[in-house]
Design an enzyme around this catalytic site. Sequence first.
Site, mmCIF file in Angstrom:
data_model
loop_
_atom_site.group_PDB
_atom_site.id
_atom_site.type_symbol
_atom_site.label_atom_id
_atom_site.label_comp_id
_atom_site.label_asym_id
_atom_site.label_seq_id
_atom_site.Cartn_x
_atom_site.Cartn_y
_atom_site.Cartn_z
ATOM 1 N N HIS A 1 -24.403 4.397 10.590
ATOM 2 C CA HIS A 1 -23.335 5.585 10.337
ATOM 3 C C HIS A 1 -24.281 6.937 10.767
ATOM 4 O O HIS A 1 -24.020 7.644 11.744
ATOM 5 C CB HIS A 1 -22.605 5.858 9.503
HETATM 6 O O1 RIB Z 1 -18.419 6.402 6.018
HETATM 7 C C1 RIB Z 1 -19.861 6.659 6.119
HETATM 8 C C2 RIB Z 1 -20.479 7.806 5.707
HETATM 9 O O2 RIB Z 1 -20.287 7.784 4.273
HETATM 10 C C3 RIB Z 1 -21.832 7.752 5.793
HETATM 11 O O3 RIB Z 1 -22.225 9.161 5.687
HETATM 12 C C4 RIB Z 1 -22.507 7.312 4.249
HETATM 13 O O4 RIB Z 1 -23.688 7.657 4.078
HETATM 14 C C5 RIB Z 1 -21.409 7.572 3.473
HETATM 15 O O5 RIB Z 1 -21.623 8.888 3.167
#
Ligand code: RIB
Length: 316
Positions: A241
């Site tokens: 992500h």
């Molecule tokens: O949904 C994914 C996000 O939420 C990423 O940034 C992960 O680190 C959490 O913060």
Amino acid sequence: MSTPTKIILDVDTGIDDALAIGFTVRSPMCELIAVTTLAGNSSVEHTTRNTLDVLNLMGRTDIPVHRGASHPLSRTHVDAAYWHDENGLGGAKLPPSPAVIGADRGPAAIIRLAKEFPREITLVCVGPLTNLAIALNVEPTLLDLLAGLVIMGGAFFEHGNITDLAEFNIYCDPEAAAQVFATDYPMVVVGLDVTRRTILHRTSYLATQSRSGEHEPGARLALEVARALFTQKGKDEMALHDPLAIGAALDPSLLTYQEASVEVGLGEADRGQTRITGPGKIKVANGVNAEAFTQLFHERMGLDWQRGGMELALGE
Ligand code: RIB
Ligand code: CA
């Protein structure tokens, strides 16, 4: 030779935040000038400690870390310990950094640096948007002082990950996200719709782990923070992500976008839902060259890229 992109990373370190920090410092076209932290995946105490220790492992204790928001603007803090473990780093115990946090707090550091380097800095937010909302409140001209803004957050065309409707970063502080999206600034928003296509697969993890000889810092970092997921929790993959947000900042052509206006659900039923309400300036990512980014990430981090894992992940 073009000049490196000046980046401030706003993080809630976290497993994938750690990989984003590692990817940034391993990218020659990035100049990471500061990291600001906040409550998100874990408490701001943990996310700040984790950020210092990740930079230390990467040999970059020279990069200043500024502690930020300790809770959302108006909600009780909900963490993501179910995925990132209680310490926020997958239970990994990294060597403690000798560095200490910078004098000013996260939002203040973002404002100070944006004024010091007008229209040179790309702010990349990969946690809840609390720090950015506070900074915008205190300095309404902030966005005009940035070269760009990239946000990892939202789920626009598919289901969420903390609820069916919401992605964690937006859910954690929906009021902050609503204030940021209401600016209609031409920010890039990298949501689950694309980040779920970019994967660190267990096959790559194990291939890297079994490689003999000294691992370079990026690989050591990944082997530490993803260990529990792949060797104790039985996961076969983890989405990149936060690293993809850095990818978007470095090479926008890795993704495709829909220019839109965005609203955020603030009720109990739709808390954190991100909805496109019509045309606008916000660039919502709706496609990604997953193979190109995933391969680049593995190369920069010194990880064995097992394309087979990619096919498994993409169901090819
Ligand atoms: O949904 C994914 C996000 O939420 C990423 O940034 C992960 O680190 C959490 O913060
Ligand atoms: Ca994060």
